[in-house]
Enzyme design. Structure first.
Site, mmCIF file in Angstrom:
data_model
loop_
_atom_site.group_PDB
_atom_site.id
_atom_site.type_symbol
_atom_site.label_atom_id
_atom_site.label_comp_id
_atom_site.label_asym_id
_atom_site.label_seq_id
_atom_site.Cartn_x
_atom_site.Cartn_y
_atom_site.Cartn_z
ATOM 1 N N PHE A 234 -0.446 48.538 -46.558
ATOM 2 C CA PHE A 234 0.282 48.202 -45.406
ATOM 3 C C PHE A 234 1.592 47.499 -45.567
ATOM 4 C CE2 PHE A 234 -4.209 48.072 -43.847
ATOM 5 C CZ PHE A 234 -4.444 49.520 -44.050
ATOM 6 N N ASP A 236 3.998 45.280 -45.539
ATOM 7 C CA ASP A 236 4.588 44.275 -44.551
ATOM 8 C C ASP A 236 5.266 43.080 -45.151
ATOM 9 O OD1 ASP A 236 2.668 42.822 -45.862
ATOM 10 O OD2 ASP A 236 1.534 42.160 -44.037
ATOM 11 N N ASP A 309 -5.221 45.525 -50.272
ATOM 12 C CA ASP A 309 -4.274 45.203 -49.305
ATOM 13 C C ASP A 309 -4.745 44.106 -48.326
ATOM 14 O OD1 ASP A 309 -1.565 45.738 -47.471
ATOM 15 O OD2 ASP A 309 -3.406 45.289 -46.105
#
Length: 336
Positions: A234, A236, A309
Site C-alpha cells: 500500500f 503511502d 508491507d
C-alpha cells in the site's frame, strides 16, 4: 491504465531520482527471512486485528472497515505542532489507529457513525465532533473526509441497498474483482496519475480496503480471496522510510534536499510518484526474494506483498526515533 504492479515496474524503470538497490533488497529479504526461520516472526500474524479493530466478521464489522478505509488517509501533522491523538480505554493512539479509536468511541456512545445511511448525510460539524482528537485537535482534511463519506454512503445506499456486503457478494471471492468493483463504483478511491506520458495507478486505499476485509474474515468465507497475492503493498508515506533504512531505496541528492526542507509536496509530483511507485516494485522484489530464501530452507510460511508491507509499516513504528533520519514526503491527499 496500468495495474498497480505494472505501474511499479514502469515507474521504477523510468525513475530519475530513486533507485532500487539489489544489495538492499537482499539485505532486507535476508533479515526478514532470518526472523521467520528463527521463529521470531510470523508474517501472517502481522495482519492480525488490533484491539481497536472489529473482532467479528459480520455486517457491522464490514461497515466498520468500509468506513475506516474511506477515511484512511493523511494523518500526519507538522512535527512542531499539535498531533492528532485519541485516547480510548486508557490507551493513546496516533495516526490511523487514532482514527480507529475515535470511531470506537463514537460507536460506544450509541452513534450509528459507520452506517452508510447515516454518513451519506453527515455534515462537517457532526463528523468533526465525532472524530475529534485529544485536546480539541481536529482530524486533518475534515472537509474532504465529509465529501468521501457522503459519496461512499450514497453509492452503497442507492446501488447496493444500503449494505456493502451486497457489493462484496458480487466479487466471486476474488480480491482483484473486488478491487475493480470498488474502483468502478467509488471515485474517491481512484488513486491514479500521469507519469512519463503514461497513466499509472497506485490505489492505496482501495487495495487496503480489500486487504482489511481479508483480515476481518481471517482469510476465510466470503473474503477468503483465492487471489489475495495479486495485491501489492500500500503505497503511502511511511513504508518508504523503512525501505530507506534498509538500503532498499536510494534517493538522489535533489529529492533529499526537497524532503529536508520539509515542504509540502503536491499530489502527482514526479518525486511523489517515484517514491510510491518504487516502493511498490521494491516490495514485489522483496516478496519474491523472501519466498526464494524460505523455499531453499523447505519453509512454507505464507508470504505476500501485503504481509511484507505490514512488517515494514510496523518496523517504521518500532524504530520511530531512527526513522527521523529518513525524511518522508508530506502530501495532503485523500488517497493516502
Amino acid at each position: 491504465m496500468l495495474t498497480v504492479a505494472e505501474s511499479g515496474v514502469f515507474i521504477a524503470k523510468h525513475a530519475e531520482h530513486i533507485k532500487i538497490s539489489e544489495d538492499g533488497v537482499s539485505k532486507c529479504a535476508e533479515d526478514i527471512s532470518r526472523q521467520i526461520l528463527a521463529g521470531d516472526l510470523d508474517l501472517k500474524s502481522m495482519f492480525v486485528k488490533t484491539e481497536v479493530h472489529p473482532q467479528t466478521a459480520d455486517e457491522a464489522g464490514i461497515d466498520w472497515v468500509v468506513f475506516a478505509d474511506t477515511l484512511n488517509f493523511s494523518f500526519w501533522q507538522p512535527e512542531d505542532g499539535p498531533q492528532y491523538l485519541v485516547t480510548y480505554k486508557g490507551v493513546t493512539y496516533n495516526g490511523y489507529l487514532a482514527l480507529c479509536a475515535a470511531i470506537n468511541k463514537a460507536l460506544d456512545s450509541g452513534s450509528k457513525l459507520t452506517s452508510p445511511d447515516f454518513y451519506r448525510n453527515v455534515d462537517q460539524a457532526t463528523l468533526g465532533e465525532m472524530l475529534m482528537g485529544d485536546n480539541g485537535v481536529q482530524i486533518p482534511l475534515l472537509e474532504e473526509r465529509v465529501k468521501c463519506l457522503q459519496e461512499v454512503g450514497s453509492v452503497i445506499c442507492d446501488k447496493f441497498s444500503g449494505k456493502f456486503v451486497n457489493l462484496l457478494n458480487q466479487c466471486d471471492n476474488s480480491a482483484v474483482k473486488l478491487l475493480e468493483l470498488v474502483l468502478e463504483n467509488f471515485t474517491c478511491f481512484r488513486d491514479t496519475c500521469r507519469y512519463k506520458d503514461t497513466d499509472v495507478s497506485l490505489h492505496k486505499r482501495a487495495q487496503i480496503l480489500v486487504a482489511d476485509l481479508w483480515c476481518l474474515f481471517e482469510g476465510t468465507g466470503r473474503a477468503s480471496f483465492h487471489d489475495i497475492d495479486k495485491l501489492t503493498m500500500f503505497a503511502d508515506y511511511r513504508v518508504p522510510q523503512s525501505l530507506q533504512e534498509y538500503g532498499v531505496l536510494i534517493y538522489d541528492e535533489e529529492i533529499l534536499k526537497f524532503l529536508r526542507r520539509d515542504e509540502l509536496m503536491p499530489y502527482g509530483h514526479e518525486y511523489e510518484v517515484e517514491i510510491r511507485g518504487c516502493s511498490v516494485h521494491a516490495v514485489e522484489l522483496l516478496t519474491i526474494k523472501i519466498r526464494q530464501i524460505l523455499n531453499s530452507k523447505d519453509n512454507s510460511s505464507v508470504v505476500n506483498s501485503i504481509l511484507v508491507d505490514q512488517y515494514l509499516w510496523g518496523y517504521r513504528r518500532k524504530k520511530a526515533e531512527i526513522m527521523k533520519n529518513f525524511p518522508y514526503h508530506k502530501v495532503r491527499s485523500i488517497y493516502y
